[in-house]
Design a protein around this motif. Structure first.
Motif, short mmCIF file in Angstrom:
data_model
loop_
_atom_site.label_atom_id
_atom_site.label_comp_id
_atom_site.label_asym_id
_atom_site.label_seq_id
_atom_site.Cartn_x
_atom_site.Cartn_y
_atom_site.Cartn_z
N LYS A 94 17.07 10.23 -3.23
CA LYS A 94 16.71 8.83 -2.83
C LYS A 94 15.62 8.76 -1.85
O LYS A 94 15.74 9.35 -0.94
CB LYS A 94 17.82 7.93 -2.28
CG LYS A 94 17.50 6.33 -1.74
CD LYS A 94 18.90 5.95 -1.36
CE LYS A 94 19.69 6.37 -0.39
NZ LYS A 94 20.76 5.52 0.44
N VAL A 95 14.42 8.15 -2.24
CA VAL A 95 13.28 8.09 -1.35
C VAL A 95 13.06 6.65 -0.86
O VAL A 95 12.74 5.84 -1.61
CB VAL A 95 11.98 8.56 -2.11
CG1 VAL A 95 10.61 8.33 -1.20
CG2 VAL A 95 11.99 9.77 -2.78
N LEU A 96 13.57 6.44 0.47
CA LEU A 96 13.87 5.25 0.83
C LEU A 96 13.01 5.43 2.44
O LEU A 96 14.02 5.34 3.53
CB LEU A 96 15.02 4.75 0.96
CG LEU A 96 15.52 3.53 1.61
CD1 LEU A 96 14.91 2.36 0.58
CD2 LEU A 96 17.02 3.19 1.19
N PRO A 97 11.82 5.30 2.52
CA PRO A 97 11.31 5.75 3.82
C PRO A 97 11.57 4.49 4.73
O PRO A 97 11.64 3.30 4.27
CB PRO A 97 9.82 5.83 3.79
CG PRO A 97 9.57 5.19 2.30
CD PRO A 97 10.91 5.44 1.68
N THR A 154 1.58 9.43 -5.62
CA THR A 154 1.96 10.59 -5.02
C THR A 154 2.99 11.51 -5.78
O THR A 154 2.93 12.42 -5.99
CB THR A 154 2.36 10.89 -3.44
OG1 THR A 154 1.10 9.94 -2.83
CG2 THR A 154 2.61 12.10 -2.98
N LEU A 155 4.25 10.48 -6.06
CA LEU A 155 5.24 11.19 -6.94
C LEU A 155 4.97 11.65 -8.30
O LEU A 155 5.33 12.55 -8.72
CB LEU A 155 6.53 10.27 -6.88
CG LEU A 155 7.06 9.96 -5.54
CD1 LEU A 155 8.27 9.39 -5.69
CD2 LEU A 155 7.77 11.29 -5.02
N GLN A 165 0.73 -1.36 0.01
CA GLN A 165 0.13 0.16 0.10
C GLN A 165 0.79 1.28 -0.20
O GLN A 165 0.51 2.26 -0.69
CB GLN A 165 -0.80 0.16 1.25
CG GLN A 165 -1.98 -1.09 1.13
CD GLN A 165 -2.61 -1.16 2.50
OE1 GLN A 165 -2.30 -0.63 3.30
NE2 GLN A 165 -4.00 -1.80 2.44
N LEU A 166 1.80 1.30 0.81
CA LEU A 166 2.66 2.27 1.01
C LEU A 166 3.70 2.64 -0.38
O LEU A 166 3.66 3.93 -0.89
CB LEU A 166 3.87 2.28 2.12
CG LEU A 166 2.99 2.28 3.49
CD1 LEU A 166 4.25 2.27 4.36
CD2 LEU A 166 2.27 3.67 3.79
N GLY A 167 3.93 1.47 -1.14
CA GLY A 167 4.71 1.64 -2.35
C GLY A 167 3.66 2.17 -3.46
O GLY A 167 3.99 3.19 -4.27
N ASP A 192 0.30 8.80 6.85
CA ASP A 192 0.27 10.47 7.01
C ASP A 192 1.87 10.77 6.87
O ASP A 192 2.19 11.92 6.29
CB ASP A 192 -0.38 10.76 8.32
CG ASP A 192 -1.98 10.60 8.20
OD1 ASP A 192 -2.36 10.31 7.15
OD2 ASP A 192 -2.60 10.33 9.31
N GLN A 193 2.66 10.20 7.68
CA GLN A 193 4.13 10.56 7.64
C GLN A 193 4.73 10.52 6.21
O GLN A 193 5.42 11.37 6.00
CB GLN A 193 4.88 9.80 8.52
CG GLN A 193 4.45 10.00 10.06
CD GLN A 193 5.47 9.04 11.06
OE1 GLN A 193 5.28 7.66 10.60
NE2 GLN A 193 6.23 9.37 12.01
N LEU A 194 4.38 9.64 5.57
CA LEU A 194 4.82 9.55 4.30
C LEU A 194 4.39 10.57 3.39
O LEU A 194 5.10 11.02 2.76
CB LEU A 194 4.50 8.11 3.71
CG LEU A 194 4.70 7.78 2.28
CD1 LEU A 194 6.38 7.65 2.00
CD2 LEU A 194 4.31 6.41 1.73
N ASP A 195 2.90 11.14 3.37
CA ASP A 195 2.51 12.03 2.63
C ASP A 195 3.20 13.33 3.10
O ASP A 195 3.49 14.16 2.09
CB ASP A 195 1.05 12.02 2.73
CG ASP A 195 0.25 11.53 1.85
OD1 ASP A 195 0.75 11.11 0.77
OD2 ASP A 195 -1.05 11.27 2.31
N ASP A 196 3.53 13.54 4.25
CA ASP A 196 4.16 14.71 4.67
C ASP A 196 5.59 14.84 4.20
O ASP A 196 6.03 16.05 3.71
CB ASP A 196 4.42 14.73 6.44
CG ASP A 196 4.94 15.84 6.74
OD1 ASP A 196 4.50 17.01 6.76
OD2 ASP A 196 5.89 15.53 7.58
#
Length: 185
Positions: A147-150, A87-88, A79-81, A157-161
């Motif tokens: 590099k986007v590597l959360p 979003t990107l 889901q996050l992927g 919500d943190q990811l969107d932020d």
């Protein structure tokens, strides 16, 4: 990437796999070698290394592997992927058609190398992110890829932020980039 090893989706079955760094799941030093049973010819104490024998790392690695094999974890990372991809695509790609966004799972890159091959633009975006309390690394030839590597445990919500902060920094850096270097008199 969605699978434990990124090579799995390609159908590759290696003879030997080496792992290290944060395989322990919590940043503790650990390294392991996975190999086919027929290749396991080591006798006791023949295979040693710097990151072997850390009992705490063994415990945390076992927990990390249990977490990875939990079905809800797999759904969470998928889901996050998808969230990152959407979003990107929505907030980064429209900034400039030369920006290339690519990735899979929770590993993504924002390539600004077609705008600036020196790495200065990516460096500026990284600096603006840092000023906005977000650390983002640069990679690739001349460090032109952000590099986007959360974290695997990040919330939606943190990811969107974080992605919004990256987009804001990219927009500001691109606006600066479009300005002439020195005024014409």
């Amino acid at each position: 990437t969605g699978s434990f090893f990124s090579f799995e989706r390609a159908g590759i079955v290696p003879d030997i796999v080496t792992l290290s760094k944060s395989i322990s799941g919590y940043g503790l030093p650990m390294a392991i070698v996975l190999l086919k049973p027929e290749l396991d010819i080591w006798k006791p104490a023949e295979h040693t290394g710097t990151f072997r024998g850390n009992q705490l790392a063994f415990v945390t690695a076992a927990e990390a592997i249990r977490m990875f094999h939990d079905e809800s974890y797999e759904q969470h990372t998928q889901q996050l992927g998808e969230q990152i991809a959407q979003t990107l695509d929505a907030i980064i790609a429209p900034l400039d058609p030369r920006i290339r966004v690519r990735g899979i799972g929770l590993m993504w890159g924002i390539d600004v190398g077609q705008i600036d091959a020196t790495g200065a633009l990516a460096k500026r975006i990284s600096q603006l992110c840092f000023a906005d309390h977000l650390i983002i690394e640069r990679v690739g030839r001349n460090d032109v890829v952000l590099k986007v590597l959360p974290s695997l445990t990040i919330g939606s919500d943190q990811l969107d932020d974080g992605l919004t902060r990256i987009a804001s920094a990219a927009k500001l850096a691109l606006d600066e980039w479009a300005q002439p270097a020195c005024p014409v008199s």
